[in-house]
Motif scaffolding. Structure first.
Motif, PDB file in Angstrom:
ATOM      1  N   PHE B   9      69.761 -63.990 -25.582  1.00 35.56           N
ATOM      2  CA  PHE B   9      70.457 -65.188 -25.091  1.00 35.56           C
ATOM      3  C   PHE B   9      69.857 -66.380 -25.820  1.00 35.56           C
ATOM      4  O   PHE B   9      68.636 -66.540 -25.818  1.00 35.56           O
ATOM      5  CB  PHE B   9      70.214 -65.406 -23.588  1.00 35.56           C
ATOM      6  CG  PHE B   9      70.804 -64.364 -22.695  1.00 35.56           C
ATOM      7  CD1 PHE B   9      70.160 -63.156 -22.478  1.00 35.56           C
ATOM      8  CD2 PHE B   9      72.009 -64.603 -22.035  1.00 35.56           C
ATOM      9  CE1 PHE B   9      70.697 -62.200 -21.629  1.00 35.56           C
ATOM     10  CE2 PHE B   9      72.563 -63.646 -21.183  1.00 35.56           C
ATOM     11  CZ  PHE B   9      71.905 -62.443 -20.990  1.00 35.56           C
ATOM     12  N   VAL B  73      74.233 -63.548 -26.964  1.00 36.38           N
ATOM     13  CA  VAL B  73      74.971 -64.602 -26.296  1.00 36.38           C
ATOM     14  C   VAL B  73      74.567 -65.899 -26.969  1.00 36.38           C
ATOM     15  O   VAL B  73      73.436 -66.353 -26.812  1.00 36.38           O
ATOM     16  CB  VAL B  73      74.654 -64.652 -24.785  1.00 36.38           C
ATOM     17  CG1 VAL B  73      75.398 -65.813 -24.124  1.00 36.38           C
ATOM     18  CG2 VAL B  73      75.031 -63.334 -24.120  1.00 36.38           C
ATOM     19  N   MET B  75      75.060 -69.736 -27.268  1.00 32.97           N
ATOM     20  CA  MET B  75      75.641 -70.866 -26.532  1.00 32.97           C
ATOM     21  C   MET B  75      75.899 -72.059 -27.445  1.00 32.97           C
ATOM     22  O   MET B  75      76.516 -73.031 -27.025  1.00 32.97           O
ATOM     23  CB  MET B  75      74.693 -71.293 -25.405  1.00 32.97           C
ATOM     24  CG  MET B  75      74.217 -70.142 -24.520  1.00 32.97           C
ATOM     25  SD  MET B  75      75.350 -69.734 -23.199  1.00 32.97           S
ATOM     26  CE  MET B  75      75.001 -71.065 -22.054  1.00 32.97           C
ATOM     27  N   ILE B  94      78.824 -62.778 -27.998  1.00 34.18           N
ATOM     28  CA  ILE B  94      79.564 -63.640 -27.075  1.00 34.18           C
ATOM     29  C   ILE B  94      79.305 -65.073 -27.544  1.00 34.18           C
ATOM     30  O   ILE B  94      78.156 -65.528 -27.535  1.00 34.18           O
ATOM     31  CB  ILE B  94      79.039 -63.482 -25.623  1.00 34.18           C
ATOM     32  CG1 ILE B  94      78.867 -62.015 -25.218  1.00 34.18           C
ATOM     33  CG2 ILE B  94      79.908 -64.267 -24.654  1.00 34.18           C
ATOM     34  CD1 ILE B  94      80.131 -61.267 -24.983  1.00 34.18           C
ATOM     35  N   ASN B  96      80.032 -69.275 -27.534  1.00 35.53           N
ATOM     36  CA  ASN B  96      80.536 -70.410 -26.765  1.00 35.53           C
ATOM     37  C   ASN B  96      81.530 -71.185 -27.631  1.00 35.53           C
ATOM     38  O   ASN B  96      81.155 -72.064 -28.406  1.00 35.53           O
ATOM     39  CB  ASN B  96      79.378 -71.308 -26.331  1.00 35.53           C
ATOM     40  CG  ASN B  96      79.866 -72.442 -25.442  1.00 35.53           C
ATOM     41  OD1 ASN B  96      81.056 -72.523 -25.129  1.00 35.53           O
ATOM     42  ND2 ASN B  96      78.946 -73.296 -25.040  1.00 35.53           N
ATOM     43  N   ASN B 130      76.053 -71.001 -18.123  1.00 36.87           N
ATOM     44  CA  ASN B 130      75.253 -69.792 -18.380  1.00 36.87           C
ATOM     45  C   ASN B 130      75.797 -68.584 -17.621  1.00 36.87           C
ATOM     46  O   ASN B 130      75.732 -67.459 -18.102  1.00 36.87           O
ATOM     47  CB  ASN B 130      73.771 -70.041 -18.061  1.00 36.87           C
ATOM     48  CG  ASN B 130      73.518 -70.478 -16.626  1.00 36.87           C
ATOM     49  OD1 ASN B 130      74.449 -70.851 -15.914  1.00 36.87           O
ATOM     50  ND2 ASN B 130      72.271 -70.431 -16.211  1.00 36.87           N
ATOM     51  N   ALA B 133      78.842 -67.339 -19.395  1.00 36.62           N
ATOM     52  CA  ALA B 133      78.390 -66.531 -20.535  1.00 36.62           C
ATOM     53  C   ALA B 133      77.948 -65.142 -20.084  1.00 36.62           C
ATOM     54  O   ALA B 133      78.310 -64.124 -20.690  1.00 36.62           O
ATOM     55  CB  ALA B 133      77.225 -67.244 -21.235  1.00 36.62           C
ATOM     56  N   LEU B 134      77.180 -65.105 -18.994  1.00 39.67           N
ATOM     57  CA  LEU B 134      76.679 -63.818 -18.512  1.00 39.67           C
ATOM     58  C   LEU B 134      77.822 -62.926 -18.037  1.00 39.67           C
ATOM     59  O   LEU B 134      77.834 -61.720 -18.303  1.00 39.67           O
ATOM     60  CB  LEU B 134      75.650 -64.032 -17.380  1.00 39.67           C
ATOM     61  CG  LEU B 134      75.075 -62.772 -16.749  1.00 39.67           C
ATOM     62  CD1 LEU B 134      74.382 -61.898 -17.800  1.00 39.67           C
ATOM     63  CD2 LEU B 134      74.079 -63.131 -15.636  1.00 39.67           C
ATOM     64  N   LEU B 137      79.358 -61.378 -20.966  1.00 40.43           N
ATOM     65  CA  LEU B 137      78.471 -60.339 -21.507  1.00 40.43           C
ATOM     66  C   LEU B 137      78.577 -59.047 -20.683  1.00 40.43           C
ATOM     67  O   LEU B 137      78.650 -57.940 -21.233  1.00 40.43           O
ATOM     68  CB  LEU B 137      77.024 -60.831 -21.509  1.00 40.43           C
ATOM     69  CG  LEU B 137      76.010 -59.776 -21.932  1.00 40.43           C
ATOM     70  CD1 LEU B 137      76.012 -59.610 -23.445  1.00 40.43           C
ATOM     71  CD2 LEU B 137      74.609 -60.104 -21.439  1.00 40.43           C
TER      72      LEU B 137
END
Lengths: 351, 188
Positions: B9, B73, B75, B94, B96, B130, B133-134, B137
């Protein structure tokens, strides 16, 4: 039993409280700040004393005092802070005072940086402070083991009346893993301290000193220490082995590097290399005999450390010329990945 | 053969990447897996970027640092620049999409662009990016169930004295999960 997700630093603090630590003295430093914070929050609430001293020197001397007064006590710091505590640690060893010192190592020498390193092996295992003394040095490689070993450090320190050190690094201090916390000890099981300074009522006064101006007297005191160190060496060796039975290449690594090496052994085996691992858990006393024994059956003993090669010296003492003894190290707080170590392993496996 | 997944992350300080990783680790543990969570804690954090590495495994974990993560991930764009080359072939990124202008450069990975800031803003919870995002994921990994992660973030908020934020975070997880579903189904 339920598992909780904890940082290494927090698990060490909680386990110390469960081990009956009543007094904790510190001077803050990264990367062990969460240990200090945890103690500040929890220890007074659970009947103990937390004190942030004016310096590292003051903190270790407070540990000396609390131990002399008969309570379980601990301090923690990181590399430069431990250097400042060494005088007090030598005094504790001389005065036969138990106590636990936690070193969450960072990059050095000097102010260095706050990243994980293992450059304090010499300092921890070869004295560090002045005089003929040893520390019991325990090196965890997981958060679970850190919790268990800090409790063991209190027990061994009391049993042998000598300070004990928990030696870990910033990676272990900062990372989180599931922990099954050991149950709190029953304070009644802590060995009595008839030598402690508890007020000389109906008994002769006790004296806790680390000096004897008469050379013969100091010689006898030193011989007593050496007998204790011999006993510890005979009884308290601890290490873990992974896949050593049929290994042709042995890795010796401790702490954070020890757990990275576990991944390396797994990957090496997947590629057909018969690798094994010895992970010393007691760094002093050091498992010389077992490594010597294993070195008879392997071609190579590769030492891996986050240093320029400190434990390597002990490995070479153990192995002699029975096997090749190459070294892999990283410096300055750089942490290698398993692949970095694996490429070293392949070099020797194919050579 | 055992299952082991490494997830990175990464983002700006303040985007909650350390918490997102912790919630995944906590949920993984509650789901019966071995987990480790390794934060960046050095000067790089003070420079405004943060990252953490989570390992999920069905066996005891060796190295908590990872050569080639299965998932990233990212961001923000600097995180994509830094970690995209490290992903294992066949891994998943992943992204953003609210903040990352460029496309991923690798063609051997699955890319899941999610407009995290926009989704969080729709929920009137900009700080929950966040969890968006999770959620995305979790959908891509399919290792830890969404509900377990929802319970983990709710507990985390409760322990921080912010129990009332549990619901919106749970919702953010859900939205991220659904957004990833749409992307993955469109690509399938």
């Amino acid at each position: 039993m339920s598992r909780v997700l904890m940082r290494g630093n927090e698990a060490i603090a909680e386990a110390a409280i469960r081990a009956g630590c009543q007094c904790y003295f510190c001077y803050p430093i990264t990367p062990q700040g969460e240990l200090v914070e945890y103690m500040a929050r929890e220890l007074p609430a659970r009947g103990g004393a937390f004190l942030q001293a004016e310096s590292e020197t003051a903190a270790i001397n407070m540990v000396y005092g609390a131990s002399a007064a008969g309570v379980r006590t601990m301090t923690s710091s990181s590399s430069p802070g431990i250097s400042l505590k060494l005088e007090g640690i030598s005094y504790m060893a001389g005065a036969r005072l138990p106590g636990v010192i936690v070193n969450i190592m960072r990059g050095g020498p000097g102010l260095g940086n706050i990243a994980p390193a293992q450059g304090d092996y010499f300092q921890a295992t070869k004295g560090g402070g002045h005089g003929d003394y040893r520390l019991i040095v325990l090196a965890p490689s997981s958060v679970q083991e850190a919790a268990e070993l800090v409790m063991l450090a209190f027990d061994l320190s009391d049993r042998y009346r000598t300070p004990a050190m928990l030696l870990a690094d910033g990676m272990l201090g900062q990372m989180m893993e599931p922990v099954e916390l050991p149950d709190p000890i029953d304070p009644a099981t802590i060995p009595g301290r008839p030598w402690a300074l508890t007020g000389a009522v109906d008994r002769a006064p006790n004296v806790v000193l680390s000096f004897d101006l008469d050379p013969q007297g100091l010689k006898e005191m030193n011989k007593g220490l050496q007998r204790t160190y011999q006993e510890i060496t005979e009884r308290e060796l601890r290490w873990e082995e992974v896949d050593t039975e049929d290994a042709d290449l042995l890795i010796v690594a401790y702490g954070s590097m020890g757990r990275i090496a576990k991944s390396v052994v797994r990957s090496a085996r997947e590629e057909g290399i018969k690798a094994g691992l010895v992970r010393p858990i007691t760094l002093w006393p050091f498992p010389y005999a077992r490594i010597r024994e294993l070195s008879e059956r392997v071609s190579t003993v590769l030492t891996a450390e986050l240093s320029a090669g400190q434990m390597w010296e002990d490995v070479r003492l153990a192995v002699g010329d029975r096997a090749a003894t190459p070294f892999f190290g990283e410096l300055g707080g750089v942490v290698p990945t398993p692949r970095d170590v694996l490429s070293e392993v392949k070099r020797y496996a194919n050579g | 053969m055992n299952m082991e997944q490494g997830i990175v992350f990464a983002g700006f300080g303040g985007q909650g990447v350390l918490l997102a990783g912790k919630v995944l680790a906590r949920a993984g543990m509650e789901h019966g897996l071995e987990v480790s969570w390794l934060p960046s804690y050095g000067p790089e954090m003070r420079g405004g970027t943060a990252n953490c590495t989570v390992v999920l495994s069905d066996a005891l974990i060796g190295a908590p640092n990872v050569d080639a993560p299965q998932a990233l991930v990212a961001m923000n764009q600097p995180s994509l620049d830094r970690f995209e080359p490290q992903l294992v072939p066949g891994g998943v990124a992943i992204l953003n999409a609210s903040l990352i202008a460029r496309e991923a450069r690798r063609s051997d990975i699955t890319v899941v662009p999610i407009p995290m800031n926009d989704i969080a803003r729709e929920l009137d919870a900009p700080r929950a990016i966040n969890m968006v995002a999770l959620g995305a994921l979790l959908r891509a990994l399919d290792t830890v169930p969404l509900e377990v992660a929802g319970d983990a973030i709710a507990l985390e908020m409760e322990e921080r004295g912010r129990a009332k934020l549990g619901e919106v975070n749970r919702l953010a997880l859900q939205r991220g999960y659904e957004a990833a579903s749409s992307v993955l189904q469109a690509g399938a």
